[in-house]
Scaffold this active site. Structure first.
Site, PDB file in Angstrom:
ATOM      1  N   ASP A  21      -0.158  60.413 109.713  1.00 24.46           N
ATOM      2  CA  ASP A  21       1.294  60.394 109.931  1.00 24.46           C
ATOM      3  C   ASP A  21       2.043  60.382 108.597  1.00 24.46           C
ATOM      4  OD1 ASP A  21       3.647  60.297 111.330  1.00 24.46           O
ATOM      5  OD2 ASP A  21       3.481  58.186 111.891  1.00 24.46           O
ATOM      6  N   HIS A  38       3.373  69.282 105.422  1.00 27.12           N
ATOM      7  CA  HIS A  38       2.154  69.572 106.195  1.00 27.12           C
ATOM      8  C   HIS A  38       1.092  70.218 105.292  1.00 27.12           C
ATOM      9  CE1 HIS A  38       3.983  68.184 109.798  1.00 27.12           C
ATOM     10  NE2 HIS A  38       4.824  69.191 109.916  1.00 27.12           N
ATOM     11  N   LEU A 132     -22.144  65.437 108.879  1.00 26.76           N
ATOM     12  CA  LEU A 132     -20.874  64.804 109.281  1.00 26.76           C
ATOM     13  C   LEU A 132     -20.324  65.586 110.465  1.00 26.76           C
ATOM     14  CD1 LEU A 132     -18.279  63.028 108.888  1.00 26.76           C
ATOM     15  CD2 LEU A 132     -17.487  64.757 107.268  1.00 26.76           C
TER      16      LEU A 132
HETATM   17  C1  FPP Z   1       2.395  63.758 111.550  1.00 29.80           C
HETATM   18  O1  FPP Z   1       3.306  63.658 110.465  1.00 29.80           O
HETATM   19  C2  FPP Z   1       1.525  64.883 111.327  1.00 29.80           C
HETATM   20  C3  FPP Z   1       1.321  65.916 112.205  1.00 29.80           C
HETATM   21  C4  FPP Z   1       1.968  66.007 113.527  1.00 29.80           C
HETATM   22  C5  FPP Z   1       0.468  67.046 111.866  1.00 29.80           C
HETATM   23  C6  FPP Z   1      -0.797  66.719 111.142  1.00 29.80           C
HETATM   24  C7  FPP Z   1      -1.166  67.914 110.355  1.00 29.80           C
HETATM   25  C8  FPP Z   1      -1.708  67.890 109.117  1.00 29.80           C
HETATM   26  C9  FPP Z   1      -2.127  66.654 108.453  1.00 29.80           C
HETATM   27  C10 FPP Z   1      -1.904  69.129 108.337  1.00 29.80           C
HETATM   28  C11 FPP Z   1      -2.830  70.126 108.887  1.00 29.80           C
HETATM   29  C12 FPP Z   1      -4.099  69.603 109.450  1.00 29.80           C
HETATM   30  C13 FPP Z   1      -5.238  70.302 109.458  1.00 29.80           C
HETATM   31  C14 FPP Z   1      -6.423  69.761 110.163  1.00 29.80           C
HETATM   32  C15 FPP Z   1      -5.383  71.562 108.761  1.00 29.80           C
HETATM   33  P1  FPP Z   1       4.829  63.945 110.725  1.00 29.80           P
HETATM   34  O2  FPP Z   1       5.124  65.338 110.356  1.00 29.80           O
HETATM   35  O3  FPP Z   1       5.185  63.537 112.121  1.00 29.80           O
HETATM   36  O4  FPP Z   1       5.497  62.978 109.712  1.00 29.80           O
HETATM   37  P2  FPP Z   1       6.913  62.248 109.873  1.00 29.80           P
HETATM   38  O5  FPP Z   1       6.729  61.192 110.930  1.00 29.80           O
HETATM   39  O6  FPP Z   1       7.129  61.682 108.524  1.00 29.80           O
HETATM   40  O7  FPP Z   1       7.906  63.281 110.251  1.00 29.80           O
END
Ligand code: FPP
Length: 243
Positions: A21, A38, A132
């Site tokens: 997150d 991201h 893994l």
């Molecule tokens: C939450 O942070 C994150 C997500 C919904 C997406 C997770 C994706 C990645 C870590 C990148 C790509 C992953 C892979 C496996 C290639 P948020 O955007 O909700 O953060 P915020 O709460 O600060 O808005």
């Protein structure tokens, strides 16, 4: 004389699950777009997978896209799946080299075709790897997992008295994998957000204020240190645990 083992070496989790997150907040704080956040998040994925492989962790599950995430702006959703496709293209050679197996928890039939194809390809290419087991939770919901398991149990004509926890678990998306020992959530939120609800019954929970893009090997080691200090009793007393 051999060196005493560090707590991490004494007590490593077999399965780590992570709620990644804070990509958006990380980007906003730097005057960058959410997409940049991201992208930085996908670099953190690479670092953490590498560290888990080095440490000999056998299972790692990353919450990459929840069923609720479809409610985000269309452009952001599209960007996340494009990022997944590039990630798989770039990382597949390393996964093959490092003996990493890729699996998915969730219903991928609803994903864009390019993402499904890239996932199917990477899963097929790594299916026999053993070092893994990396799971991506995609279009995932813990409640949806429980419901789909019930539906399939019933469709298989299972009789009431045959339903045990063991049998039920074998119908979940996580079938055949150990429950997570440690669930980590980054970026300050203290909740599970529909992640591995059935499987996390006895998981140790670890919350950190660090945003996911800033979570690296050092932060993972800190979480593992905290985990090693926990006393896992699974409902028993400390005395029973020690005997
Ligand atoms: C939450 O942070 C994150 C997500 C919904 C997406 C997770 C994706 C990645 C870590 C990148 C790509 C992953 C892979 C496996 C290639 P948020 O955007 O909700 O953060 P915020 O709460 O600060 O808005």
């Amino acid at each position: 004389m051999t060196q005493p083992k560090t707590p991490q070496e004494r007590s490593l989790p077999a399965h780590i699950a992570i709620i990644m997150d804070g990509n958006g907040r990380w980007a906003t704080a730097r005057g960058l777009s959410r997409s940049e956040g991201h992208k930085a998040g996908s670099r953190a994925v690479r670092t953490v997978v590498t560290r888990c492989r080095e440490l000999g962790i056998s299972h790692l599950t990353l919450y990459a896209f929840s069923q609720e995430n479809w409610g985000r702006p269309k452009k952001e959703v599209g960007f996340l799946f494009d990022l997944l496709v590039s990630f798989l293209r770039d990382e597949l050679p390393a996964m093959e080299r490092e003996n990493i197996r890729l699996s998915v928890f969730g219903d991928i039939s609803a994903l864009p075709m390019a993402a499904r194809k890239a996932l199917d390809h990477a899963m097929a290419r790594t299916a026999r790897n053993t070092a893994l087991h990396l799971n991506l939770a995609l279009n995932y919901s813990g409640r949806a997992d429980i419901v789909q398991a019930c539906r399939r149990l019933m469709a298989a004509g299972t009789s009431e008295q045959d339903v045990t926890e063991e049998l039920f678990s074998s119908f979940l998306w996580t079938a055949g994998q150990p429950d997570p020992d440690l669930v980590i959530r980054t970026s300050g939120e203290i909740r599970l957000s529909n992640f591995l609800l059935y499987q996390s019954a006895y998981s140790e929970l670890y919350f950190t204020d660090i945003a996911w893009p800033d979570f690296g090997s050092e932060q993972l080691d800190e979480a593992l240190h905290a985990y090693a200090m926990r006393s896992r009793r699974f409902g028993r007393t400390e005395e029973q645990k020690q005997s």
